[in-house]
Design an enzyme around this catalytic site. Structure first.
Site, mmCIF file in Angstrom:
data_model
loop_
_atom_site.group_PDB
_atom_site.id
_atom_site.type_symbol
_atom_site.label_atom_id
_atom_site.label_comp_id
_atom_site.label_asym_id
_atom_site.label_seq_id
_atom_site.Cartn_x
_atom_site.Cartn_y
_atom_site.Cartn_z
ATOM 1 N N LYS A 11 -62.056 -15.642 42.595
ATOM 2 C CA LYS A 11 -61.783 -14.916 43.839
ATOM 3 C C LYS A 11 -62.201 -13.441 43.737
ATOM 4 O O LYS A 11 -62.491 -12.944 42.639
ATOM 5 C CB LYS A 11 -60.292 -15.053 44.174
ATOM 6 C CG LYS A 11 -59.879 -16.491 44.537
ATOM 7 C CD LYS A 11 -58.432 -16.538 45.027
ATOM 8 C CE LYS A 11 -58.029 -17.929 45.472
ATOM 9 N NZ LYS A 11 -56.627 -17.966 45.999
ATOM 10 N N TYR A 51 -60.190 -22.547 54.511
ATOM 11 C CA TYR A 51 -58.726 -22.583 54.426
ATOM 12 C C TYR A 51 -58.080 -23.093 55.715
ATOM 13 O O TYR A 51 -56.917 -22.773 55.990
ATOM 14 C CB TYR A 51 -58.180 -21.192 54.078
ATOM 15 C CG TYR A 51 -58.294 -20.829 52.610
ATOM 16 C CD1 TYR A 51 -57.584 -21.543 51.639
ATOM 17 C CD2 TYR A 51 -59.093 -19.782 52.181
ATOM 18 C CE1 TYR A 51 -57.669 -21.218 50.293
ATOM 19 C CE2 TYR A 51 -59.187 -19.445 50.828
ATOM 20 C CZ TYR A 51 -58.467 -20.177 49.895
ATOM 21 O OH TYR A 51 -58.544 -19.851 48.556
ATOM 22 N N PHE A 59 -49.335 -16.409 55.961
ATOM 23 C CA PHE A 59 -50.221 -15.621 55.096
ATOM 24 C C PHE A 59 -51.697 -15.819 55.416
ATOM 25 O O PHE A 59 -52.559 -15.262 54.723
ATOM 26 C CB PHE A 59 -49.948 -15.952 53.623
ATOM 27 C CG PHE A 59 -50.117 -17.407 53.251
ATOM 28 C CD1 PHE A 59 -51.368 -17.953 53.008
ATOM 29 C CD2 PHE A 59 -49.002 -18.247 53.147
ATOM 30 C CE1 PHE A 59 -51.524 -19.276 52.673
ATOM 31 C CE2 PHE A 59 -49.160 -19.583 52.803
ATOM 32 C CZ PHE A 59 -50.423 -20.103 52.566
ATOM 33 N N ARG A 87 -56.307 -27.404 37.430
ATOM 34 C CA ARG A 87 -55.039 -26.860 37.952
ATOM 35 C C ARG A 87 -54.159 -26.376 36.796
ATOM 36 O O ARG A 87 -53.458 -25.373 36.919
ATOM 37 C CB ARG A 87 -54.293 -27.930 38.764
ATOM 38 C CG ARG A 87 -54.999 -28.387 40.036
ATOM 39 C CD ARG A 87 -55.025 -27.372 41.135
ATOM 40 N NE ARG A 87 -53.726 -27.161 41.751
ATOM 41 C CZ ARG A 87 -53.536 -26.457 42.874
ATOM 42 N NH1 ARG A 87 -54.568 -25.901 43.492
ATOM 43 N NH2 ARG A 87 -52.344 -26.293 43.363
ATOM 44 N N THR A 93 -49.517 -20.974 41.563
ATOM 45 C CA THR A 93 -50.086 -20.118 42.609
ATOM 46 C C THR A 93 -49.637 -18.673 42.465
ATOM 47 O O THR A 93 -50.432 -17.747 42.577
ATOM 48 C CB THR A 93 -49.664 -20.643 43.995
ATOM 49 O OG1 THR A 93 -49.972 -22.037 44.066
ATOM 50 C CG2 THR A 93 -50.382 -19.916 45.103
ATOM 51 N N ASN A 114 -54.842 -13.906 43.562
ATOM 52 C CA ASN A 114 -54.455 -14.687 42.379
ATOM 53 C C ASN A 114 -55.643 -15.282 41.610
ATOM 54 O O ASN A 114 -55.524 -16.326 40.980
ATOM 55 C CB ASN A 114 -53.419 -15.748 42.752
ATOM 56 C CG ASN A 114 -53.911 -16.733 43.783
ATOM 57 O OD1 ASN A 114 -55.039 -16.642 44.246
ATOM 58 N ND2 ASN A 114 -53.080 -17.700 44.133
ATOM 59 N N HIS A 117 -59.262 -20.191 42.598
ATOM 60 C CA HIS A 117 -58.892 -21.359 43.410
ATOM 61 C C HIS A 117 -59.355 -22.598 42.667
ATOM 62 O O HIS A 117 -60.389 -22.582 42.004
ATOM 63 C CB HIS A 117 -59.589 -21.321 44.777
ATOM 64 C CG HIS A 117 -59.622 -22.669 45.457
ATOM 65 N ND1 HIS A 117 -58.551 -23.131 46.170
ATOM 66 C CD2 HIS A 117 -60.561 -23.647 45.468
ATOM 67 C CE1 HIS A 117 -58.849 -24.363 46.618
ATOM 68 N NE2 HIS A 117 -60.065 -24.695 46.190
ATOM 69 N N GLU A 128 -64.430 -29.830 49.461
ATOM 70 C CA GLU A 128 -64.719 -28.427 49.141
ATOM 71 C C GLU A 128 -66.085 -28.277 48.471
ATOM 72 O O GLU A 128 -66.805 -27.306 48.735
ATOM 73 C CB GLU A 128 -63.598 -27.875 48.252
ATOM 74 C CG GLU A 128 -62.288 -27.770 49.016
ATOM 75 C CD GLU A 128 -61.089 -27.436 48.143
ATOM 76 O OE1 GLU A 128 -59.973 -27.341 48.682
ATOM 77 O OE2 GLU A 128 -61.262 -27.267 46.913
HETATM 78 P P1 RTP Z 1 -55.683 -22.238 45.925
HETATM 79 O O1 RTP Z 1 -55.758 -23.171 47.108
HETATM 80 O O2 RTP Z 1 -56.264 -20.871 46.193
HETATM 81 O O3 RTP Z 1 -56.232 -22.866 44.667
HETATM 82 O O4 RTP Z 1 -54.167 -21.986 45.582
HETATM 83 P P2 RTP Z 1 -52.981 -23.019 45.565
HETATM 84 O O5 RTP Z 1 -53.477 -24.406 45.839
HETATM 85 O O6 RTP Z 1 -52.243 -22.784 44.303
HETATM 86 O O7 RTP Z 1 -52.129 -22.493 46.767
HETATM 87 P P3 RTP Z 1 -52.170 -22.896 48.327
HETATM 88 O O8 RTP Z 1 -50.803 -23.320 48.715
HETATM 89 O O9 RTP Z 1 -53.306 -23.835 48.595
HETATM 90 O O10 RTP Z 1 -52.462 -21.513 49.007
HETATM 91 C C1 RTP Z 1 -53.779 -21.014 49.111
HETATM 92 C C2 RTP Z 1 -53.792 -19.547 48.793
HETATM 93 O O11 RTP Z 1 -53.063 -18.842 49.779
HETATM 94 C C3 RTP Z 1 -52.393 -17.752 49.184
HETATM 95 N N1 RTP Z 1 -50.978 -17.874 49.405
HETATM 96 N N2 RTP Z 1 -50.237 -16.870 49.705
HETATM 97 N N3 RTP Z 1 -48.050 -15.203 50.366
HETATM 98 C C4 RTP Z 1 -47.866 -16.510 50.189
HETATM 99 O O12 RTP Z 1 -46.768 -17.025 50.307
HETATM 100 C C5 RTP Z 1 -48.998 -17.311 49.833
HETATM 101 N N4 RTP Z 1 -48.959 -18.612 49.597
HETATM 102 C C6 RTP Z 1 -50.232 -18.962 49.331
HETATM 103 C C7 RTP Z 1 -52.705 -17.758 47.702
HETATM 104 O O13 RTP Z 1 -53.797 -16.891 47.456
HETATM 105 C C8 RTP Z 1 -53.098 -19.183 47.475
HETATM 106 O O14 RTP Z 1 -53.945 -19.288 46.351
HETATM 107 MG MG MG Z 2 -54.697 -24.884 47.508
#
Ligand code: RTP
Ligand code: MG
Length: 143
Positions: A11, A51, A59, A87, A93, A114, A117, A128
């Site tokens: 990122k 997204y 968010f 993962r 996350t 973070n 991804h 994706e």
């Molecule tokens: P990613 O998709 O980026 O690999 O991350 P992830 O699966 O661990 O998390 P996801 O739930 O898919 O959320 C995508 C991205 O959104 C941001 N996020 N911010 N402020 C918040 O509560 C929040 N929750 C998610 C994070 O950058 C997350 O990687």
């Molecule tokens: Mg995700």
């Protein structure tokens, strides 16, 4: 065990901090092979599309803003159980919850910025990968 492909992003925060090589090193050390890779600077439309599943989340606007704030590296990783393996390499996350030695524990500052991804399932990995790469841009590795 199953040979899988997963989609990964370094990122904008991690690219800006010159962590591309360090992060690629983690993938390779874990036995994941990079079979496609490029740098891109996402447009708003590209980030919103990628997204889309989060479009109703509070968010979402900040996420799109962040993901368009600078260049990213997108890559396809191949290996045994690559989706879950990546993962695990990434960690939780929220870096505050990420296990020691994971990418997010070591390179991320916050849940918003973070570092990486990774696809969360085989079906999302396929979607994706196709969002960013043509078949010709993916190079099967025979050794
Ligand atoms: P990613 O998709 O980026 O690999 O991350 P992830 O699966 O661990 O998390 P996801 O739930 O898919 O959320 C995508 C991205 O959104 C941001 N996020 N911010 N402020 C918040 O509560 C929040 N929750 C998610 C994070 O950058 C997350 O990687
Ligand atoms: Mg995700």
């Amino acid at each position: 065990m199953a040979l899988e492909r997963t989609f990964s992003i370094v990122k904008p925060d991690a690219v800006a901090k010159n962590f591309i090589g360090s992060i690629y090193q983690r993938f390779e050390s874990a036995g994941l092979k990079i079979v496609a890779s490029k740098m891109v600077h996402l447009s708003r439309e590209q980030a919103e599309g990628f997204y889309a599943e989060h479009s109703e989340r509070p968010f979402f606007a900040a996420l799109v803003e962040f993901m368009t704030s600078g260049p990213i590296m997108v890559q396809v990783l191949e290996g045994e159980n690559a989706v879950l393996a990546n993962r695990e390499i990434m960690g939780a996350t929220n870096p505050a919850d990420a296990a020691r030695g994971t990418l997010r524990a070591d390179y991320a500052n916050s849940i918003d910025e973070n570092a990486v991804h990774g696809s969360d399932a085989l079906a999302s990995a396929e979607r994706e990968i196709a969002y960013f790469f043509t078949a010709e841009e993916i190079c099967p590795r025979t050794r």
